[in-house]
Write an enzyme that holds these catalytic residues in place. Structure first.
Site, PDB file in Angstrom:
ATOM      1  N   ALA A  44      -5.807  28.594  12.181  1.00 18.69           N
ATOM      2  CA  ALA A  44      -5.744  27.850  10.924  1.00 18.69           C
ATOM      3  C   ALA A  44      -4.767  28.497   9.948  1.00 18.69           C
ATOM      4  O   ALA A  44      -3.910  27.830   9.367  1.00 18.69           O
ATOM      5  CB  ALA A  44      -7.137  27.747  10.301  1.00 18.69           C
ATOM      6  N   GLY A  45      -4.872  29.817   9.771  1.00 17.49           N
ATOM      7  CA  GLY A  45      -4.027  30.506   8.801  1.00 17.49           C
ATOM      8  C   GLY A  45      -2.574  30.558   9.207  1.00 17.49           C
ATOM      9  O   GLY A  45      -1.675  30.327   8.384  1.00 17.49           O
ATOM     10  N   ARG A 337     -23.916  22.483  23.652  1.00 16.61           N
ATOM     11  CA  ARG A 337     -24.282  23.897  23.677  1.00 16.61           C
ATOM     12  C   ARG A 337     -25.692  24.161  23.164  1.00 16.61           C
ATOM     13  O   ARG A 337     -26.401  25.005  23.698  1.00 16.61           O
ATOM     14  CB  ARG A 337     -23.261  24.700  22.864  1.00 16.61           C
ATOM     15  CG  ARG A 337     -21.901  24.718  23.528  1.00 16.61           C
ATOM     16  CD  ARG A 337     -20.854  25.404  22.679  1.00 16.61           C
ATOM     17  NE  ARG A 337     -19.590  25.466  23.408  1.00 16.61           N
ATOM     18  CZ  ARG A 337     -18.463  25.962  22.906  1.00 16.61           C
ATOM     19  NH1 ARG A 337     -18.456  26.443  21.673  1.00 16.61           N
ATOM     20  NH2 ARG A 337     -17.365  25.987  23.628  1.00 16.61           N
ATOM     21  N   GLU A 453     -12.812  27.630  10.703  1.00 17.54           N
ATOM     22  CA  GLU A 453     -14.216  28.017  10.751  1.00 17.54           C
ATOM     23  C   GLU A 453     -14.719  28.526   9.403  1.00 17.54           C
ATOM     24  O   GLU A 453     -15.930  28.590   9.185  1.00 17.54           O
ATOM     25  CB  GLU A 453     -14.429  29.094  11.828  1.00 17.54           C
ATOM     26  CG  GLU A 453     -15.878  29.344  12.175  1.00 17.54           C
ATOM     27  CD  GLU A 453     -16.075  30.374  13.272  1.00 17.54           C
ATOM     28  OE1 GLU A 453     -17.241  30.692  13.577  1.00 17.54           O
ATOM     29  OE2 GLU A 453     -15.071  30.878  13.826  1.00 17.54           O
ATOM     30  N   LEU A 469     -10.600  25.084  18.195  1.00 13.25           N
ATOM     31  CA  LEU A 469      -9.138  25.150  18.159  1.00 13.25           C
ATOM     32  C   LEU A 469      -8.564  23.881  17.553  1.00 13.25           C
ATOM     33  O   LEU A 469      -7.574  23.917  16.817  1.00 13.25           O
ATOM     34  CB  LEU A 469      -8.588  25.353  19.572  1.00 13.25           C
ATOM     35  CG  LEU A 469      -9.135  26.549  20.358  1.00 13.25           C
ATOM     36  CD1 LEU A 469      -8.427  26.681  21.700  1.00 13.25           C
ATOM     37  CD2 LEU A 469      -8.976  27.833  19.562  1.00 13.25           C
TER      38      LEU A 469
END
Length: 664
Positions: A44-45, A337, A453, A469
């Site tokens: 992201a960054g 999950r 996140e 991702l």
């Protein structure tokens, strides 16, 4: 506090397109006058920094690593989702949107999720253009595989190294901007506070981790892309450096922390084998494409395996319980999950665990090896191949698909997963909670943005595999570069922000005092010991299952532990020097507050949904029971040491029917 998500008007399929076409813009000549701070250089960054700089903004990027390439995004293994429908199996933007909302147990914001599904297609094109070596099928098209919670193949992958390859793509884009001077890169710098000037985020206080010096950095706005807080549990799949401090410092300055108790437990991890492990190892969810999950039907067989008297190979097929296939026939081993994790816990609690600790289930590839071996033999013109040939050819196929994962498993456990089933058990992985943001990815603090996140926005109560991702790159490449203009378009007349302002001086002073407070304790216990004890409290009372009594007790224990920390922690070394123990101490201090808020959040939400499983709210079959009447909303907390204050954002579902999840 009234929460305004700033969701645009119009049909959901047109919202983002119409919004992009009508939002405020910053002209190229004005972008050169505006400064942006980006904290964090993971997917992201790095993608945000590179894209903003490409657009013309002046970017300052910060990482506590020695290189952006060491961001934890590199650890993601299995793949990235995108609604390309290359498999021609019925996928679409709407289906990805639907699967994501359903997978999150209807606790995510529809508008954000639909935008994510739209942007997913552009991410793949971007990554391919950067040279990311996605796997390809025999015809040369990009290959796809399935992940949990879906019935189509939409996950693009580069063996078991997808995160690493995508990060290298973003890193090369970032490096190009560093080379031309549009990004100023600050390696080995950790953000310790955010600076507000007249209510707007205008800078940060950092600590140079090599020298110990505190530094002031100013900009017109601040972007946090600092990942999740799973390490509050101590044992997790996260790198040991992952922490909550940047986000928590923002909370301390008035930002809201949303849904903090929504923690993802990943079902496919190598089980705990000892008391002195510092982290757990993830085995990619992609393995559940070909691996079958089972436990022995007889408890005595499980006991014999735990005692080393038997192995999985001693249990005949008819005495194995493929419990996911039995309980969830429509999805089988590829349930989401949270569902797979709880099912594994149920079997272990029944005494059917296969590891010495009493935990663990098998992930078995024998059937896939045999199937692929027979196909490979036929393709090679081998008629009536013997068993040895079938196994050899089948293992070759599995190695091509998952080789590095199998190698990693064998190195850690000493067992050959081609010959013996893997042993797996759920572990803390991802955090769906994070800083509250609106549709623009802006927090309730003006000029403070959160990506990936670090925010809460897209996954609800449970993240589908291969969507982390996707969100990180969508936020960085395709969302923030547009939405940040909504804020910066009003700042083009604002001159450079000075670090001599009293707000910077006060923030630096408070940061120094906080560090000195920890350093001056000179107690007898290590930072690590406090972190480990916190993790045990979190896992026992706010882990895979929770109940009101335990959450109340857990909160009390954390408050006692925090009080003890400030009386008896020992941090060696000097303040103004290289001091990894001091780095760890400030992070654990923040975890001790974040952990309490997670307990409070879990106690307040009287329902079970996704990764939040309250034992009081479950069906006769042990499935999660939501309370849509009272809890179809986001919990966004203002921190107060005595009693945090709750704000709610109501969620509405116009395009997906609000109903009980079923994977049967």
């Amino acid at each position: 506090m009234k929460l305004d998500a700033k969701i645009p008007e119009g049909p959901i399929a047109e919202k983002w397109t119409q919004y992009r076409g009508s939002m405020n813009l910053v002209a190229p000549n004005n972008k050169r006058r505006l400064d942006v701070i980006v904290v964090g250089t993971g997917l992201a960054g790095a993608s945000a920094s590179a894209t903003l700089a490409e657009l013309g903004y002046n970017v300052k990027a910060f990482t506590f690593h020695d290189s952006p390439r060491r961001a934890h995004s590199i650890a993601a293994q299995g793949g990235i989702n995108a609604a390309k429908n290359y498999q021609n199996d019925g996928d679409s933007v709407y289906r990805l949107f639907y699967d994501t909302v359903k997978g999150g147990d209807y606790r995510s914001r529809e508008a954000n999720v639909y935008r994510l599904a739209e942007c997913s297609r552009e991410i793949i094109d971007q990554a391919v253009a950067q040279g990311v070596p996605f796997a390809r099928d025999y015809g040369g098209l990009l290959a796809n595989r399935s992940f949990g919670g879906v019935q189509v193949s939409r996950t693009f992958y580069a063996r078991g190294q997808t995160g690493q390859q995508l990060l290298l793509g973003a890193y090369q884009a970032l490096s190009r901007q560093i080379a031309v001077g549009r990004v100023k890169m600050y390696n080995r710098h950790e953000m310790l506070d955010v600076v507000l000037v007249d209510g707007k985020a205008r800078g940060i206080i950092t600590r140079n981790l090599l020298t110990g010096k505190l530094e002031r950095h100013a900009a017109h706005c601040v972007v946090l892309a600092t990942g999740g807080y799973g390490n509050v549990f101590y044992l997790s799949t996260n790198a040991m450096g992952c922490n909550v401090s940047a986000a928590w410092r923002a909370v301390r300055k008035g930002a809201l922390m949303a849904n903090p108790c929504f923690t993802q437990i990943h079902p496919t991890c190598i089980p705990v084998f000892g008391d002195y492990q510092s982290k757990l190892t993830l085995m990619s969810e992609s393995l559940r494409n070909d691996g079958r999950v089972w436990v022995p039907q007889k408890i005595e067989d499980s006991k014999a395996i735990k005692e080393g008297k038997k192995t999985a190979l001693d249990i005949p097929e008819e005495e194995r319980d493929y419990y996911l296939e039995r309980r969830y026939p429509a999805f089988g081993n590829l349930v989401p999950r949270d569902v797979a994790s709880r099912a594994a816990k149920i079997e272990s609690d029944r005494g059917k665990g296969v590891v010495g600790t009493g935990l663990g289930v098998f992930l078995d590839f024998a059937a896939a090896i045999e199937r692929y071996g027979k196909e490979a033999a036929l393709s090679k013109g081998i008629e009536n191949p013997d068993n040895e040939t079938i196994l050899s050819l089948g293992e070759d196929v599995i190695e091509q698909k998952y080789g590095n994962l199998f190698q990693m498993y064998e190195k850690i456990t000493g067992e050959n997963p081609y010959k013996q089933p893997m042993k797996i058990y759920p572990a803390v992985h991802y955090t769906m909670g994070g800083l509250w943001v609106d549709y623009n990815l802006e927090t309730n603090v003006s000029g403070l943005f959160a990506l990936g996140e670090a925010n809460f926005s897209d996954h609800g109560a449970n993240r589908l595999g291969a969507s982390a991702l996707m969100q990180g790159l969508a936020d960085g490449y395709f969302v923030l570069p547009y939405t940040i203009g909504q804020f910066l378009s009003d700042e083009i007349r604002t001159s450079k922000i000075s670090t001599d302002l009293p707000e910077f001086e006060n923030a630096e002073k408070q940061t120094r005092e906080r560090i000195e407070k920890i350093m001056s304790v000179k107690g007898n216990q290590s930072v690590e010991s406090f972190h480990r004890r916190l993790g045990k409290i979190m896992w026992e009372y706010c882990g895979m299952s929770r109940n009101a009594e335990g959450l109340i007790k857990g909160r009390s224990l954390i408050r006692e532990l925090r009080e003890e920390f400030y009386k008896d922690v020992f941090v060696p070394g000097e303040t103004n020097d290289y001091n990894p123990e001091l780095e760890k101490a400030t992070r654990v201090a923040d975890f001790l507050e974040m952990g309490e808020l997670m307990m409070i959040d879990a106690l307040e939400r009287n329902e079970s949904c996704g990764g939040h499983f309250r034992e009081e709210y479950q069906s006769e079959e042990g499935e999660a029971q939501r309370n849509d009447e009272d809890y179809t909303n986001v919990f966004a907390w203002e921190w107060d040491e005595n009693e945090p204050r709750l704000n709610r954002e109501d969620l509405s579902f116009e395009y997906v029917e609000l109903k009980t999840r079923s994977y049967k």
